[in-house]
Write an enzyme that holds these catalytic residues in place. Structure first.
Site, PDB file in Angstrom:
ATOM      1  CB  SER A 102     -17.943   0.229   2.252  1.00 43.60           C
ATOM      2  OG  SER A 102     -16.893  -0.643   2.599  1.00 43.60           O
ATOM      3  CG  HIS A 141     -19.860   2.671   4.234  1.00 45.47           C
ATOM      4  ND1 HIS A 141     -18.898   3.501   3.699  1.00 45.47           N
ATOM      5  CD2 HIS A 141     -19.195   1.701   4.896  1.00 45.47           C
ATOM      6  CE1 HIS A 141     -17.700   3.035   4.000  1.00 45.47           C
ATOM      7  NE2 HIS A 141     -17.847   1.951   4.721  1.00 45.47           N
ATOM      8  CE  LYS A 178     -15.800   4.837   6.994  1.00 46.94           C
ATOM      9  NZ  LYS A 178     -15.914   3.388   7.110  1.00 46.94           N
ATOM     10  CB  SER A 197     -20.564 -12.964  11.484  1.00 43.13           C
ATOM     11  OG  SER A 197     -19.846 -11.931  10.882  1.00 43.13           O
ATOM     12  NE  ARG A 238      -3.719  -2.334   2.066  1.00 44.23           N
ATOM     13  CZ  ARG A 238      -4.988  -2.353   2.451  1.00 44.23           C
ATOM     14  NH1 ARG A 238      -5.471  -1.364   3.156  1.00 44.23           N
ATOM     15  NH2 ARG A 238      -5.763  -3.364   2.141  1.00 44.23           N
ATOM     16  CB  THR A 277      -9.839   4.431  25.286  1.00 39.31           C
ATOM     17  OG1 THR A 277      -9.039   5.129  24.336  1.00 39.31           O
ATOM     18  CG2 THR A 277     -11.295   4.542  24.898  1.00 39.31           C
ATOM     19  CB  THR A 278      -8.438   9.681  26.215  1.00 39.30           C
ATOM     20  OG1 THR A 278      -7.344   9.373  27.090  1.00 39.30           O
ATOM     21  CG2 THR A 278      -8.757  11.157  26.309  1.00 39.30           C
ATOM     22  CB  THR A 289     -18.531   6.023  11.541  1.00 38.18           C
ATOM     23  OG1 THR A 289     -17.307   6.732  11.800  1.00 38.18           O
ATOM     24  CG2 THR A 289     -18.985   6.368  10.133  1.00 38.18           C
ATOM     25  CB  THR A 343      -9.576  -3.720   1.147  1.00 37.16           C
ATOM     26  OG1 THR A 343      -8.454  -3.171   1.858  1.00 37.16           O
ATOM     27  CG2 THR A 343     -10.806  -2.901   1.448  1.00 37.16           C
TER      28      THR A 343
HETATM   29  C1  LIG Z   1     -15.059   2.517   8.107  1.00 33.43           C
HETATM   30  C2  LIG Z   1     -15.877   1.389   8.667  1.00 33.43           C
HETATM   31  C3  LIG Z   1     -15.950   1.167  10.038  1.00 33.43           C
HETATM   32  C4  LIG Z   1     -15.079   1.885  11.003  1.00 33.43           C
HETATM   33  O1  LIG Z   1     -15.487   3.193  11.213  1.00 33.43           O
HETATM   34  P1  LIG Z   1     -14.391   4.275  11.631  1.00 33.43           P
HETATM   35  O2  LIG Z   1     -15.147   5.342  12.289  1.00 33.43           O
HETATM   36  O3  LIG Z   1     -13.692   4.674  10.375  1.00 33.43           O
HETATM   37  O4  LIG Z   1     -13.428   3.570  12.562  1.00 33.43           O
HETATM   38  C5  LIG Z   1     -16.847   0.226  10.519  1.00 33.43           C
HETATM   39  N1  LIG Z   1     -17.620  -0.499   9.672  1.00 33.43           N
HETATM   40  C6  LIG Z   1     -17.542  -0.334   8.337  1.00 33.43           C
HETATM   41  C7  LIG Z   1     -18.418  -1.144   7.475  1.00 33.43           C
HETATM   42  C8  LIG Z   1     -16.658   0.603   7.794  1.00 33.43           C
HETATM   43  O5  LIG Z   1     -16.553   0.729   6.467  1.00 33.43           O
END
Ligand SMILES: *Cc1c(COP(=O)(O)O)cnc(C)c1O
Length: 404
Positions: free
Chosen positions: A188, A216, A247, A136, A21, A276-277, A244, A362
């Site tokens: 994704s 996503h 994104k 899963s 990469r 974790t913080t 998240t 990936t």
């Molecule tokens: C990017 C991604 C995550 C992780 O989210 P981040 O906030 O980037 O750590 C989790 N699940 C899927 C399907 C993703 O594409």
């Protein structure tokens, strides 16, 4: 022991396979998304980014930026601790309420990333629910897979997006074992969307809880950006919705939403939450502003959909093969890691188009691709330039076309 040689040997293998990469170094330009300056050895050049996960450009929205600046000015940069020890800020509490409302759930819980939220939530559910089995989807994201592995619960992989296979596999496990069905809404890499209603029907039939990753889809689908489950009126059928802030919301961090007891359970037992913080309060403030904006504004989503449709139509016109799906993700299949990298390199150097090659691990070997994510701020001229560039590359490299 020659550790350097051990490191280098594996790196050389990666390079020989074409899977090494190389990061493209970008300086994003505020107010000019999706334009960025690509830093190279010979200086900087302007490029158009075609693979950003800041799908709607919210990371450059003036209100979102202001929210971050104002919060940083008033509260400083870091949270100053874990959520338990001096790190819970008013911004976290407020953002969690915003997220619970977004998904119409009783509660929400923030994490330092979407990755951590999946890893921590599935890890905790799988290890704390006695004798649990996690079902899963075969194409689940690495963060879910790692969480399940970490939980040491029994895991059953069901065929991607196949509720019938899920049904058979659920039926094979005794009724009294706690079952968790874990899947995503928008996948994704292929851009396909899960049959959420059918999966919920099957899960209900077997008394399983449902866990959906809408990473996503949040901000992108549904009248208020609540994701695909919102757009289909199915949020109440999902036990846990994960998302998240990094994104479409253009910020940083991850979260889960669900019942009060569920969120309290993860809050109380999850190592990945506790030790974790906490997120910087300014990041939480910016994310909340972004969510609020996308709850009431649909113009970004509409304009994005238009640009996605235009790019698909132009790719069809030129016979550039791309995966058909009902999402905003347009994968152009190359099927070879070396070619995939080469095309990406030429697009960047000769056409000022940045799209990162997507190679193994990936995606599976042989399905290497370029993954385009058109946004509301890509112009029609950007789309035309991209398609002309791909067209000339398809000619030069004698790549196969699809008959329109
Ligand atoms: C990017 C991604 C995550 C992780 O989210 P981040 O906030 O980037 O750590 C989790 N699940 C899927 C399907 C993703 O594409």
């Amino acid at each position: 022991m020659d550790f350097e040689a051990l490191f280098q040997g594996q790196l050389d293998d990666l390079k020989a396979e074409g899977n090494y990469r190389i990061f493209a170094e970008m300086e994003r330009k505020c107010g000019h998304h999706p334009r960025a300056a690509n830093q190279t050895e010979t200086g900087a050049r302007d490029v158009t980014v075609w693979c950003s996960n800041d799908y709607l450009g919210m990371g450059h929205h003036p209100d979102v930026i202001n929210a971050m600046i104002e919060a940083a000015k008033s509260c400083g940069t870091g949270a100053g601790g874990t959520r338990n020890i001096s790190g819970t800020a008013v911004q976290h509490v407020s953002l969690e309420a915003e997220l619970a409302d977004l998904h119409q759930k009783e509660a929400a819980l923030l994490f330092t990333s979407g990755y951590v939220s999946n890893w921590a939530a599935l890890g905790t559910l799988g290890s704390r629910l006695p004798n649990a089995v996690i079902f899963s989807d075969a194409l689940n994201h690495a963060s879910m897979i790692e969480g399940i592995r970490h939980s040491r619960a029994d895991k059953v992989i069901w065929k991607h997006n196949d509720p019938e296979d899920l049904d058979r596999k659920l039926a094979a496990v005794p009724a009294d074992r706690p079952k968790i069905v874990a899947f995503e809404s928008v996948y994704s890499m292929d851009g396909d969307i899960a049959p959420i209603a059918e999966i919920c029907d099957v899960a209900d039939k077997h008394g399983a809880m449902t866990y959906i990753d809408e990473v996503h889809a949040v901000g992108m689908y549904g009248p208020r950006g609540g994701g695909v489950a919102e757009s289909l009126g199915l949020m109440d059928r999902i036990t846990l919705i994960e998302g998240t802030l990094g994104k479409a919301f253009g910020c940083f961090g991850g979260y889960i939403t669900g019942s009060k007891a569920l969120c309290d359970f993860i809050r109380s037992f999850s190592s990945g939450f506790i030790f974790t913080t906490a997120l910087p309060p300014a990041v939480a403030a910016a994310a909340q502003k972004s969510i609020q904006h996308l709850k009431s504004s649909d113009v970004e989503r509409q304009r994005q959909r238009e640009q996605v449709a235009k790019l698909r139509a132009r790719l069809d016109y030129f016979g550039i093969p791309h995966l058909d799906n009902s999402s905003h993700i347009i994968p152009v299949m190359i099927g070879d890691p070396v070619k995939c990298r080469m095309i990406s390199d030429i697009l960047l150097s000769d056409f000022g188009i940045y799209v990162q090659p997507i190679n193994y691990p990936t995606v599976p070997k042989g399905t290497e691709r370029l993954r385009f994510t058109p946004g509301p701020l890509h112009t029609d001229a950007d789309i035309e330039h991209l398609c002309q560039a791909l067209n000339s590359l398809w000619q030069q490299c004698a790549l196969s076309r699809q008959v329109a």
